[in-house]
Design a protein around this motif. Structure first.
Motif, short mmCIF file in Angstrom:
data_model
loop_
_atom_site.label_atom_id
_atom_site.label_comp_id
_atom_site.label_asym_id
_atom_site.label_seq_id
_atom_site.Cartn_x
_atom_site.Cartn_y
_atom_site.Cartn_z
N SER A 51 -0.12 -7.93 -3.31
CA SER A 51 -1.03 -9.19 -3.63
C SER A 51 -2.30 -9.11 -2.81
N ASP A 52 -2.39 -8.26 -1.98
CA ASP A 52 -3.80 -7.76 -1.03
C ASP A 52 -4.38 -6.89 -1.72
N PRO A 53 -5.76 -7.04 -2.32
CA PRO A 53 -6.55 -5.86 -2.78
C PRO A 53 -6.66 -4.60 -1.84
N ASP A 54 -6.86 -5.17 -0.70
CA ASP A 54 -6.98 -4.17 0.27
C ASP A 54 -5.78 -3.22 0.60
N VAL A 55 -4.67 -3.73 0.40
CA VAL A 55 -3.21 -2.96 0.93
C VAL A 55 -2.79 -2.66 -0.02
#
Length: 248
Positions: A165-169
């Motif tokens: 859900s995290d665009p960076d992870v």
């Protein structure tokens, strides 16, 4: 930004497929997002540029497949036979071709190409000496992007679904032939990230082996960790971490 067009305004891919689609067995593309149309030849991407850029592949590959299918009525294997962040000799910058962050960017690009089931992917290029700083290796050493490939050598061969859900992870998962679950977690962001990871119905037989690639660790083994589904993991800022969990 749209379809590639030639000087006459014709869509290059569609016109090629109309003329030659019945003569080819695989369709190959090259992609360099920087310096880009209209940029100066020596334009160098920033970390922030690359941080968001790799997401484009989740649009590019499905679009390619749809254009090919609409034009030819067939599905073809797809290859990306040249890819890197920059088509010019960008060297010595925070996100230039010879930088750690370029290697991290490529780690996410390669993961997305795997997820989109591209048949062949090859970075440009194998060796670059002196000012040719885009090679994996030099005349007597390696560049950071070499370690991206080294990390993926431990990745399994049976692709599994992974989502964050995290665009960076970003998370990529696959089973090895021995049943072990391999998980690659890429943190593109500037801060350490702690996340809970759901393994679905996979049951591990023991601790997870850990390998870390970041600005201070060149694909180096770390202490094993005890891990069960739903447990929290912490990944360093701007890092690629590989976990290998033996199957119960």
């Amino acid at each position: 930004g749209g379809h590639p067009r030639d000087s006459a305004g014709k869509d290059w891919l569609i016109e090629f497929l109309n003329a030659n689609g019945d003569l080819v067995d695989i369709i190959s593309f090259h992609r360099y997002p920087y310096p880009g149309l209209g940029a100066t030849h020596d334009a160098i991407a920033t970390i922030e540029d690359l941080r968001v850029n790799s997401r484009e592949w989740d649009t590019i590959v499905p679009n390619w497949r749809q254009i090919i299918l609409d034009t030819t009525g067939r599905e073809y294997p797809i290859a990306v036979t040249e890819v890197n962040s920059n088509s010019s000799l960008s060297c010595g910058g925070e996100a230039s071709l010879d930088s750690f962050y370029n290697a991290l960017w490529f780690a996410d690009v390669l993961g997305r190409l795997i997820d989109n089931q591209v048949d062949i992917a090859a970075s440009w290029d194998m060796q670059g000496i002196g000012s040719r700083c885009y090679g994996l290796i030099t005349s007597n050493g390696v560049r950071p992007i070499y370690y991206t490939y080294l990390m993926y050598t431990h990745f399994g061969s049976e692709l599994l679904s992974g989502d964050s859900s995290d665009p960076d992870v970003r998370i990529y998962a696959a089973l090895r032939d021995d049943g072990a679950l391999t998980i690659i977690v890429i943190n593109l962001g500037p801060d350490e990230a702690t996340k809970a990871l759901d393994l679905g119905d996979f049951e591990a037989a023991g601790d997870a082996e850990v390998c870390l690639f970041d600005a201070s660790h060149n694909a180096e083994q770390q202490d094993s960790i005890s891990w069960s589904s739903g447990a929290q993991i912490t990944v360093p800022a701007q890092s690629m971490t590989l976990y290998v969990l033996p199957a119960a």
